[in-house]
Design a protein around this motif. Structure first.
Motif, mmCIF file in Angstrom:
data_model
loop_
_atom_site.group_PDB
_atom_site.id
_atom_site.type_symbol
_atom_site.label_atom_id
_atom_site.label_comp_id
_atom_site.label_asym_id
_atom_site.label_seq_id
_atom_site.Cartn_x
_atom_site.Cartn_y
_atom_site.Cartn_z
ATOM 1 N N VAL A 52 3.613 13.097 7.847
ATOM 2 C CA VAL A 52 2.316 12.512 7.482
ATOM 3 C C VAL A 52 1.225 13.009 8.424
ATOM 4 C CG1 VAL A 52 0.972 10.366 7.398
ATOM 5 C CG2 VAL A 52 3.283 10.435 6.433
ATOM 6 N N THR A 53 0.132 13.492 7.838
ATOM 7 C CA THR A 53 -1.090 13.796 8.595
ATOM 8 C C THR A 53 -2.021 12.603 8.436
ATOM 9 O OG1 THR A 53 -0.905 16.185 8.290
ATOM 10 C CG2 THR A 53 -3.094 15.310 8.791
ATOM 11 N N TYR A 54 -2.488 12.070 9.552
ATOM 12 C CA TYR A 54 -3.204 10.790 9.519
ATOM 13 C C TYR A 54 -4.595 10.904 10.139
ATOM 14 C CZ TYR A 54 -4.315 5.946 10.855
ATOM 15 O OH TYR A 54 -4.927 4.727 11.041
ATOM 16 N N LEU A 65 3.888 3.880 8.573
ATOM 17 C CA LEU A 65 4.179 5.071 7.775
ATOM 18 C C LEU A 65 5.196 5.973 8.461
ATOM 19 C CD1 LEU A 65 0.572 5.986 6.541
ATOM 20 C CD2 LEU A 65 2.376 4.804 5.264
ATOM 21 N N ASP A 66 5.067 6.133 9.771
ATOM 22 C CA ASP A 66 5.984 7.013 10.506
ATOM 23 C C ASP A 66 7.430 6.531 10.425
ATOM 24 O OD1 ASP A 66 4.241 8.973 11.254
ATOM 25 O OD2 ASP A 66 3.880 8.196 13.272
ATOM 26 N N ALA A 67 7.616 5.238 10.254
ATOM 27 C CA ALA A 67 8.970 4.688 10.174
ATOM 28 C C ALA A 67 9.595 4.905 8.799
ATOM 29 C CB ALA A 67 8.949 3.197 10.501
ATOM 30 N N ARG A 68 8.782 5.340 7.836
ATOM 31 C CA ARG A 68 9.273 5.429 6.466
ATOM 32 C C ARG A 68 9.082 6.796 5.800
ATOM 33 N NH1 ARG A 68 7.868 0.790 8.169
ATOM 34 N NH2 ARG A 68 8.877 -1.139 7.478
ATOM 35 N N PHE A 69 8.170 7.608 6.335
ATOM 36 C CA PHE A 69 7.875 8.902 5.720
ATOM 37 C C PHE A 69 7.862 9.988 6.787
ATOM 38 C CE2 PHE A 69 5.760 5.592 3.217
ATOM 39 C CZ PHE A 69 6.281 5.837 1.950
ATOM 40 N N LEU A 80 0.827 -1.214 0.000
ATOM 41 C CA LEU A 80 0.000 0.000 0.000
ATOM 42 C C LEU A 80 0.858 1.259 0.000
ATOM 43 C CD1 LEU A 80 -2.892 -0.821 2.498
ATOM 44 C CD2 LEU A 80 -3.106 -0.426 0.043
ATOM 45 N N ALA A 81 1.928 1.264 0.785
ATOM 46 C CA ALA A 81 2.779 2.446 0.908
ATOM 47 C C ALA A 81 3.574 2.738 -0.351
ATOM 48 C CB ALA A 81 3.727 2.286 2.095
ATOM 49 N N SER A 82 3.584 1.801 -1.287
ATOM 50 C CA SER A 82 4.293 2.027 -2.544
ATOM 51 C C SER A 82 3.449 2.822 -3.541
ATOM 52 C CB SER A 82 4.717 0.688 -3.169
ATOM 53 O OG SER A 82 3.600 -0.041 -3.652
ATOM 54 N N ILE A 83 2.293 3.299 -3.124
ATOM 55 C CA ILE A 83 1.421 4.069 -4.007
ATOM 56 C C ILE A 83 2.097 5.357 -4.483
ATOM 57 C CG2 ILE A 83 0.261 5.375 -2.150
ATOM 58 C CD1 ILE A 83 -2.353 5.057 -3.755
ATOM 59 N N GLY A 84 3.025 5.893 -3.699
ATOM 60 C CA GLY A 84 3.732 7.117 -4.061
ATOM 61 C C GLY A 84 4.570 7.615 -2.905
ATOM 62 N N ASN A 85 5.188 8.771 -3.090
ATOM 63 C CA ASN A 85 5.947 9.399 -2.012
ATOM 64 C C ASN A 85 4.953 10.038 -1.042
ATOM 65 O OD1 ASN A 85 7.645 10.755 -0.310
ATOM 66 N ND2 ASN A 85 8.545 12.073 -1.873
ATOM 67 N N LEU A 86 4.879 9.512 0.165
ATOM 68 C CA LEU A 86 3.877 9.956 1.134
ATOM 69 C C LEU A 86 4.400 11.014 2.100
ATOM 70 C CD1 LEU A 86 2.184 6.516 1.930
ATOM 71 C CD2 LEU A 86 1.639 8.179 0.139
ATOM 72 N N ASP A 87 5.602 11.513 1.864
ATOM 73 C CA ASP A 87 6.120 12.601 2.691
ATOM 74 C C ASP A 87 5.166 13.796 2.650
ATOM 75 O OD1 ASP A 87 8.383 11.206 3.387
ATOM 76 O OD2 ASP A 87 9.687 12.172 1.913
ATOM 77 N N ASP A 88 4.841 14.328 3.836
ATOM 78 C CA ASP A 88 3.998 15.524 3.963
ATOM 79 C C ASP A 88 2.608 15.362 3.340
ATOM 80 O OD1 ASP A 88 6.125 17.003 5.228
ATOM 81 O OD2 ASP A 88 7.035 17.195 3.245
#
Length: 215
Positions: free
Chosen positions: A80-82, A73-77, A48-56
């Motif tokens: 992120v607003t969740y 997500l927090d470990a990789r980007f 799922l996280a490979s959908i794109g660059n999820l930074d910010d």
């Protein structure tokens, strides 16, 4: 007219299923959420996280459970607003407590198939379409709603009906039918498979909508 959702009896069965698993497995565990093991949940998150660059980016997580996707997500980007939504108050209460000190985080109790949804960059749904319902268009209507609330696109996983064994509550989906529907939302549709035996993921990026798929 309000959008259709799962029947009340179906919702009650779903809630009973997870409450039973909470009694059997530890609160906050993958087992309580219905996953076979943590590794399968993490593998779904990776795809799922490979959908794109999820930074910010703003992320909406329908069927969020304990908010495990946020930890991933927090470990990789960064930045992120969740927002997480779940039908079970127990899940939301535990998640809200776990992430109480995290900024830009919100957990909501509700039925994401009919409640008003906040605008977001991406919707990432893991395990949200795994439950049986008598409404054959439920998944399509809900995917449509999620796509409309996303600015950039949506990603979701489903069990493959050709590989997933019969189950009293959970159900698989016809991958080809799902992809055909998503292509009516956007030609920028992609399917990912072969990461787990009985699972597939679909990405639908924002682009021009084509034609109506259902009535």
């Amino acid at each position: 007219m309000k959008p259709k959702s799962m029947h009340l009896i179906e919702k009650a069965t779903l809630i009973h299923f997870h409450r039973h698993r909470q009694e059997r497995f530890a609160t906050g565990s993958a087992g309580a959420l219905g996953w076979k093991h943590v590794n399968s949940q993490q593998k779904r998150f990776e795809v799922l996280a490979s959908i794109g660059n999820l930074d910010d980016c703003e992320i909406l997580d329908p069927g969020c459970g304990y908010g495990d996707l946020l930890t991933f997500l927090d470990a990789r980007f960064k930045g992120v607003t969740y927002r997480g939504i779940d039908l079970l108050p127990e899940f939301v209460k535990t998640a809200a407590k776990s992430f109480a000190c995290r900024a830009n985080t919100c957990f909501m109790i509700g039925d994401f198939s009919r409640m008003e949804l906040p605008k977001t960059d991406y919707v990432l749904a893991s395990g949200a379409f795994g439950y049986k319902t008598e409404d054959k268009h439920y998944s399509f209507r809900t995917i449509d709603r999620l796509f409309k609330t996303a600015r950039k696109g949506i990603g979701f996983n489903m069990l493959d009906k050709n590989k997933f064994p019969d189950h009293p509550l959970l159900t698989g989906h016809d991958k080809n039918v799902v992809v055909d529907f998503c292509q009516t939302l956007s030609s920028a549709t992609k399917v990912v498979e072969d990461y787990l035996e009985d699972d597939f993921t679909v990405f639908v990026h924002k682009k021009n909508r084509t034609k109506a798929f259902y009535r």
